[in-house]
Design a protein around this motif. Structure first.
Motif, PDB file in Angstrom:
ATOM      1  N   PRO A   1      -0.740  12.913  22.668  1.00 22.56           N
ATOM      2  CA  PRO A   1      -2.108  13.132  22.467  1.00 22.56           C
ATOM      3  C   PRO A   1      -2.818  12.600  21.330  1.00 22.56           C
ATOM      4  O   PRO A   1      -2.287  12.002  20.348  1.00 22.56           O
ATOM      5  N   GLU A   2      -4.252  12.482  21.507  1.00 27.12           N
ATOM      6  CA  GLU A   2      -4.951  11.862  20.622  1.00 27.12           C
ATOM      7  C   GLU A   2      -4.994  12.209  19.202  1.00 27.12           C
ATOM      8  O   GLU A   2      -5.179  11.627  18.300  1.00 27.12           O
ATOM      9  N   ASP A   3      -4.923  13.760  19.433  1.00 29.36           N
ATOM     10  CA  ASP A   3      -5.062  14.530  18.006  1.00 29.36           C
ATOM     11  C   ASP A   3      -3.807  14.705  17.410  1.00 29.36           C
ATOM     12  O   ASP A   3      -3.547  15.716  16.630  1.00 29.36           O
ATOM     13  N   SER A   4      -2.847  14.061  17.821  1.00 32.34           N
ATOM     14  CA  SER A   4      -1.168  14.357  17.426  1.00 32.34           C
ATOM     15  C   SER A   4      -1.019  13.591  15.883  1.00 32.34           C
ATOM     16  O   SER A   4      -1.794  12.937  15.533  1.00 32.34           O
ATOM     17  N   VAL A   5       0.095  14.353  15.264  1.00 38.23           N
ATOM     18  CA  VAL A   5       0.478  14.018  14.209  1.00 38.23           C
ATOM     19  C   VAL A   5       0.986  12.448  14.139  1.00 38.23           C
ATOM     20  O   VAL A   5       0.821  11.718  13.279  1.00 38.23           O
ATOM     21  N   VAL A   6       1.443  12.141  15.200  1.00 35.36           N
ATOM     22  CA  VAL A   6       1.942  10.891  15.513  1.00 35.36           C
ATOM     23  C   VAL A   6       1.057   9.768  15.305  1.00 35.36           C
ATOM     24  O   VAL A   6       1.029   8.982  14.619  1.00 35.36           O
ATOM     25  N   ARG A   7       0.006  10.046  15.949  1.00 35.22           N
ATOM     26  CA  ARG A   7      -1.098   9.252  15.914  1.00 35.22           C
ATOM     27  C   ARG A   7      -1.889   9.296  14.721  1.00 35.22           C
ATOM     28  O   ARG A   7      -2.682   7.992  14.086  1.00 35.22           O
ATOM     29  N   LYS A   8      -1.936  10.195  13.762  1.00 32.79           N
ATOM     30  CA  LYS A   8      -2.341  10.098  12.258  1.00 32.79           C
ATOM     31  C   LYS A   8      -1.454   9.437  11.376  1.00 32.79           C
ATOM     32  O   LYS A   8      -1.875   8.540  10.652  1.00 32.79           O
TER      33      LYS A   8
ATOM     34  N   CYS B   1      -0.207   4.208   8.384  1.00 27.93           N
ATOM     35  CA  CYS B   1       0.811   3.035   8.471  1.00 27.93           C
ATOM     36  C   CYS B   1      -0.132   1.552   8.317  1.00 27.93           C
ATOM     37  O   CYS B   1       0.088   0.746   7.992  1.00 27.93           O
ATOM     38  N   GLN B   2      -1.193   1.744   9.204  1.00 33.55           N
ATOM     39  CA  GLN B   2      -1.991   0.582   9.565  1.00 33.55           C
ATOM     40  C   GLN B   2      -3.233   0.646   8.345  1.00 33.55           C
ATOM     41  O   GLN B   2      -3.944  -0.271   8.448  1.00 33.55           O
ATOM     42  N   SER B   3      -3.178   1.553   7.494  1.00 28.66           N
ATOM     43  CA  SER B   3      -4.414   1.681   6.397  1.00 28.66           C
ATOM     44  C   SER B   3      -3.911   0.757   5.363  1.00 28.66           C
ATOM     45  O   SER B   3      -2.414   0.221   5.250  1.00 28.66           O
ATOM     46  N   GLU B   4      -4.690   0.624   4.129  1.00 28.86           N
ATOM     47  CA  GLU B   4      -4.334  -0.167   3.142  1.00 28.86           C
ATOM     48  C   GLU B   4      -2.913   0.584   2.370  1.00 28.86           C
ATOM     49  O   GLU B   4      -2.288  -0.015   1.905  1.00 28.86           O
ATOM     50  N   GLU B   5      -3.046   1.894   2.313  1.00 24.26           N
ATOM     51  CA  GLU B   5      -1.925   2.600   1.850  1.00 24.26           C
ATOM     52  C   GLU B   5      -0.585   2.150   2.571  1.00 24.26           C
ATOM     53  O   GLU B   5       0.543   1.889   2.029  1.00 24.26           O
TER      54      GLU B   5
ATOM     55  N   ALA C   1       0.067  -0.619   4.391  1.00 26.53           N
ATOM     56  CA  ALA C   1       0.489  -1.945   3.931  1.00 26.53           C
ATOM     57  C   ALA C   1       1.017  -2.314   2.297  1.00 26.53           C
ATOM     58  O   ALA C   1       1.883  -2.845   2.279  1.00 26.53           O
ATOM     59  N   LYS C   2       0.377  -1.506   1.556  1.00 24.60           N
ATOM     60  CA  LYS C   2       0.958  -1.484   0.185  1.00 24.60           C
ATOM     61  C   LYS C   2       2.531  -0.892   0.199  1.00 24.60           C
ATOM     62  O   LYS C   2       3.195  -1.560  -0.560  1.00 24.60           O
ATOM     63  N   LEU C   3       2.658   0.129   0.983  1.00 18.25           N
ATOM     64  CA  LEU C   3       4.048   0.572   0.954  1.00 18.25           C
ATOM     65  C   LEU C   3       4.868  -0.515   1.402  1.00 18.25           C
ATOM     66  O   LEU C   3       6.056  -0.500   0.875  1.00 18.25           O
ATOM     67  N   ALA C   4       4.608  -1.037   2.650  1.00 17.75           N
ATOM     68  CA  ALA C   4       5.278  -2.184   3.201  1.00 17.75           C
ATOM     69  C   ALA C   4       5.671  -3.235   2.112  1.00 17.75           C
ATOM     70  O   ALA C   4       6.898  -3.709   2.075  1.00 17.75           O
ATOM     71  N   GLU C   5       4.516  -3.837   1.447  1.00 18.24           N
ATOM     72  CA  GLU C   5       5.023  -4.874   0.610  1.00 18.24           C
ATOM     73  C   GLU C   5       5.704  -4.496  -0.848  1.00 18.24           C
ATOM     74  O   GLU C   5       6.513  -5.204  -1.110  1.00 18.24           O
ATOM     75  N   GLU C   6       5.690  -3.067  -1.071  1.00 18.29           N
ATOM     76  CA  GLU C   6       6.594  -2.464  -2.115  1.00 18.29           C
ATOM     77  C   GLU C   6       7.808  -2.521  -1.824  1.00 18.29           C
ATOM     78  O   GLU C   6       8.768  -2.497  -2.759  1.00 18.29           O
ATOM     79  N   ASN C   7       8.224  -2.459  -0.553  1.00 21.78           N
ATOM     80  CA  ASN C   7       9.699  -2.375   0.171  1.00 21.78           C
ATOM     81  C   ASN C   7       9.978  -3.729   0.665  1.00 21.78           C
ATOM     82  O   ASN C   7      11.067  -3.755   1.296  1.00 21.78           O
ATOM     83  N   GLY C   8       9.359  -4.686   0.176  1.00 17.30           N
ATOM     84  CA  GLY C   8       9.717  -6.213   0.430  1.00 17.30           C
ATOM     85  C   GLY C   8       9.448  -6.687   1.887  1.00 17.30           C
ATOM     86  O   GLY C   8       9.803  -7.683   2.238  1.00 17.30           O
TER      87      GLY C   8
END
Length: 310
Positions: A279-286, A291-295, A297-304
């Motif tokens: 569903p479009e309004d699901s927690v999965v899509r949120k 994950c695709q936001s700047e937050e 991206a930063k988490l990805a880079e913090e973890n190598g």
């Protein structure tokens, strides 16, 4: 009179143009506001344990989605690790197909995994989150530093069998492979050769565990002649050993920089994979949006990891 009419028309056209410009600017402002609102919502996402969907994935991506879970729930990573699965690529795709999990963090699936899902009435949907590299590695004592894609293809076709043909020592090439359905084996077919062109590996050279292929090239008998493959993050961070070295491909050594700028020729993008009827309004899509936001991206880079900012 004619001049008056022409002047009036010019004034009318200018007025209409100004009105359209104002309208377009206003519409653009609304779109930007909506976009900004969506980004703000993604960045501020928080979840409770009860809201957390069932998450699975590949070993090489587990540190990312464990850290993501910890961040979104406001808990430590050790606790987050107990709330997610890490079944590895083949089982994760099967769990998604069987509707046992809601989302998985993996490399792209094999043709067989897509077909299995199709037979079960499931279609996968993909969302890119990380950039990575599909890499080849050899023992640290091997003098060869880089191979062309054609040379790698000929190794895994079984045409080149000795390192001296590649400028190395007079040592037999031991080409390890992974098990069918693993993310690494699917990567070999995607980045190097179709499955039908890859020579059949002897049983002792077909390795099931991701770490074992690194250990085989690093330490086991005939290690000096061995070659293997995996994903950049796994061999550079999760199962690092100074007993192997990463080979350049067409003269480009895999690194954070060459993967980030796209100069390394075998770029692998990691995905969040869901069923397309989510569903479009699901927690999965949120979570995907976060994950695709700047937050994210930063988490990805913090973890190598190398974040996908494209």
């Amino acid at each position: 009179m004619k001049n008056h009419i022409r002047t009036s028309k010019r004034i009318l056209c200018l007025a209409l143009s100004l009105l359209m410009a104002v309208s377009i600017t206003a519409c653009g402002g609304d779109d930007n506001a909506a976009s900004s609102s969506a980004l703000d919502e993604a960045a501020s996402l928080t979840l409770t344990k009860e809201e957390l969907p069932v998450i699975d994935g590949a070993l090489a991506l587990a540190p990312y989605y464990e850290a993501m879970t910890a961040k979104l729930l406001g808990i430590d990573v050790e606790e987050a690790r107990t709330l997610v699965l890490c079944s590895n690529t083949p089982a994760a795709y099967q769990n998604l197909t069987d509707k046992k999990v809601d989302m998985i963090f993996c490399a792209m699936p094999s043709d067989e995994q897509v077909e299995t899902a199709k037979q079960a009435g499931v279609t996968f949907e993909y969302h890119t989150i990380l950039n990575g590299g599909f890499v080849f590695f050899v023992n640290k004592d091997n003098p060869v530093k880089s191979l062309t894609k054609k040379q790698l293809q000929d190794i895994y076709r079984g045409k080149i069998k000795n390192w001296k043909e590649l400028g190395g020592d007079d040592v037999e090439i031991i080409p390890y492979q992974r098990n069918e359905g693993s993310g690494s084996q699917t990567g070999l077919y995607r980045f190097l050769l179709p499955k039908s062109a890859v020579m059949k590996a002897p049983t002792e050279l077909a390795i099931g565990d991701m770490g074992d292929i690194v250990d085989a090239v690093a330490h086991y008998d005939n290690a000096k002649g061995a070659i293997g493959y995996s994903y950049y993050y796994y061999v550079s961070s999760m199962h690092y050993t100074d007993q192997i070295k990463l080979l350049g491909v067409d003269g480009v050594i895999p690194s954070d920089e060459t993967i980030s700028d796209g100069s390394y020729p075998m770029i692998n993008q990691s995905q969040i994979v869901i069923r397309d009827d989510t569903p479009e309004d699901s927690v999965v899509r949120k979570i995907i949006a976060w994950c695709q936001s700047e937050e994210g991206a930063k988490l990805a880079e913090e973890n190598g990891y190398v974040a996908n900012r494209m």
